[in-house]
Write a protein that holds these residues in place. Structure first.
Motif, mmCIF file in Angstrom:
data_model
loop_
_atom_site.group_PDB
_atom_site.id
_atom_site.type_symbol
_atom_site.label_atom_id
_atom_site.label_comp_id
_atom_site.label_asym_id
_atom_site.label_seq_id
_atom_site.Cartn_x
_atom_site.Cartn_y
_atom_site.Cartn_z
ATOM 1 N N LEU A 10 42.177 41.599 34.476
ATOM 2 C CA LEU A 10 41.936 40.999 33.269
ATOM 3 C C LEU A 10 40.513 40.250 33.310
ATOM 4 O O LEU A 10 40.113 40.332 32.289
ATOM 5 N N ALA A 11 39.858 39.975 34.402
ATOM 6 C CA ALA A 11 38.402 39.571 34.540
ATOM 7 C C ALA A 11 37.550 41.027 34.077
ATOM 8 O O ALA A 11 36.636 41.011 33.302
ATOM 9 N N ALA A 13 38.760 43.532 32.055
ATOM 10 C CA ALA A 13 38.912 43.672 30.604
ATOM 11 C C ALA A 13 38.189 42.621 29.806
ATOM 12 O O ALA A 13 37.696 42.979 28.728
ATOM 13 N N GLU A 14 38.206 41.525 30.230
ATOM 14 C CA GLU A 14 37.402 40.348 29.418
ATOM 15 C C GLU A 14 36.147 40.560 29.362
ATOM 16 O O GLU A 14 35.434 40.305 28.497
ATOM 17 N N THR A 15 35.352 41.021 30.521
ATOM 18 C CA THR A 15 33.731 40.884 30.497
ATOM 19 C C THR A 15 33.443 42.310 30.147
ATOM 20 O O THR A 15 32.188 42.453 29.747
ATOM 21 N N ALA A 21 32.483 40.983 36.117
ATOM 22 C CA ALA A 21 33.814 40.364 36.592
ATOM 23 C C ALA A 21 33.420 39.949 38.237
ATOM 24 O O ALA A 21 34.145 38.854 38.731
ATOM 25 N N GLU A 65 47.384 45.604 29.705
ATOM 26 C CA GLU A 65 46.695 44.206 29.874
ATOM 27 C C GLU A 65 47.467 43.064 29.332
ATOM 28 O O GLU A 65 47.715 41.944 29.721
ATOM 29 N N ARG A 69 48.814 39.923 31.223
ATOM 30 C CA ARG A 69 48.529 38.448 30.780
ATOM 31 C C ARG A 69 50.177 37.967 30.691
ATOM 32 O O ARG A 69 50.188 36.424 30.961
#
Length: 332
Positions: A10-11, A13-15, A21, A65, A69
């Motif tokens: 997820l890190a 995916a977010e960055t 990440a 993802e 989550r």
């Protein structure tokens, strides 16, 4: 698959970057890369694809993802609940109630609890009357507050009450000058009634028919609070349940008893197979105290008696209404 694997994914995916990440997670870039590769091997599909210097989620990565989550959020909630249990707060209290009781009685009842005695989370879900008992029976709620019917197999009726339906009138309406409103005064008036074809609407309709009272054009709604708002905003009149009438006060709406008794039955139910927690038992007690404070003619009945008999009695009262002069003047 571990929580750390999902957090790493997820890190990224977010960055949109392995490097970013790694900085976010305070880990080395090779460590993050290795975690993603190992996760892809476990899953059997690629999570990422290159787009220049950035990485993007693959189609499978986008779908994964959402699941990642959801799982992490669930675990986070579980951890919070575990901390609450460790602190002596206990598990979440799930309550099912009709709109009238959830709005008119439960908030004031909860206000009587000391803050440290409440669990970390309380859930109060509103349902139509025929669904409250089913929700408790299915395990979706620990206790339920509802009008009848309450007699569902596997449930105990732990409280049972009766009070009479009342008139809801616009402030300034000539009928508001009455201490007790004659049922005949509703003849020809635009009238708000319930959509529910069951007991409540049936009783009101039967009693009007028995007395030869024909209201004017109808507005139907399935929530008594909506009926009160219609009275407030449009100047119509209504006959509603006493819990809503006295529990939800709206400016510009006055509540008056009517000259015939139309009994309204409601109560609290819980699962028969499981003893009530002290917290749930106290909530029932506080709801009862609030109801006694607000509703002038509230009667506490013996729940051990046959609930279906109560329902038949209510229907009989609607067919042969009795005089009701015991009310005192009150306003919403």
């Amino acid at each position: 698959m571990e929580t750390r694997d999902l957090q790493t994914f997820l890190a990224v995916a977010e960055t949109g970057s392995i490097t970013k990440a790694a900085v976010l997670l305070e880990r080395s870039q090779p460590s993050v890369t290795r975690t993603i590769q190992e996760l892809e091997a476990k899953l059997g599909f690629s999570l990422l694809q290159r787009a220049g210097r950035r990485v993007m989620l693959s189609d499978e990565g986008v779908a994964f993802e959402e699941e990642a989550r959801r799982v992490l959020n669930s675990l986070s909630g579980l951890a919070a609940r575990a901390r609450a249990i460790a602190a002596g707060k206990g598990r979440t209290l799930h309550v099912a109630a009709t709109s009238a009781i959830a709005t008119g009685l439960i908030p004031a009842a909860l206000a009587e609890f000391a803050a440290e005695k409440l669990p970390a989370e309380i859930q109060i879900a509103q349902y139509l009357p025929n669904m409250v008992a089913q929700e408790v029976g299915s395990g979706g709620a620990e206790i339920g507050f509802s009008s009848m019917p309450l007699d569902v197999p596997g449930l105990d009726v732990v409280r049972l009450y009766r009070a009479n339906d009342v008139a809801a009138l616009p402030e300034g309406d000539p009928l508001a000058e009455h201490d007790v409103v004659p049922l005949s005064a509703f003849a020809g008036r635009r009238f708000v009634t319930m959509l529910d074809p069951g007991r409540f609407q049936r009783q009101v309709s039967q009693i009007m028919e028995a007395k030869g009272v024909r209201p004017g054009p109808l507005i139907r709604t399935n929530v008594s609070y909506s009926a009160l708002r219609l009275v407030q905003k449009t100047g119509v009149v209504s006959i509603i349940d006493p819990v809503s009438a006295y529990g939800v006060t709206l400016p510009g709406v006055v509540i008056r008893p009517i000259d015939v008794a139309v009994p309204f039955y409601w109560g609290a139910v819980a699962t028969a197979a499981r003893p009530l927690r002290p917290l749930a038992a106290q909530l029932i007690e506080e709801v009862e105290k609030e109801a006694l404070r607000l509703i002038p003619d509230l009667e506490i009945l013996d729940p051990a008696r046959n609930v279906q008999a109560r329902d038949r009695q209510a229907s009989a009262a609607a067919r042969s209404p009795s005089s009701n002069q015991a009310h005192h003047r009150g306003s919403a």
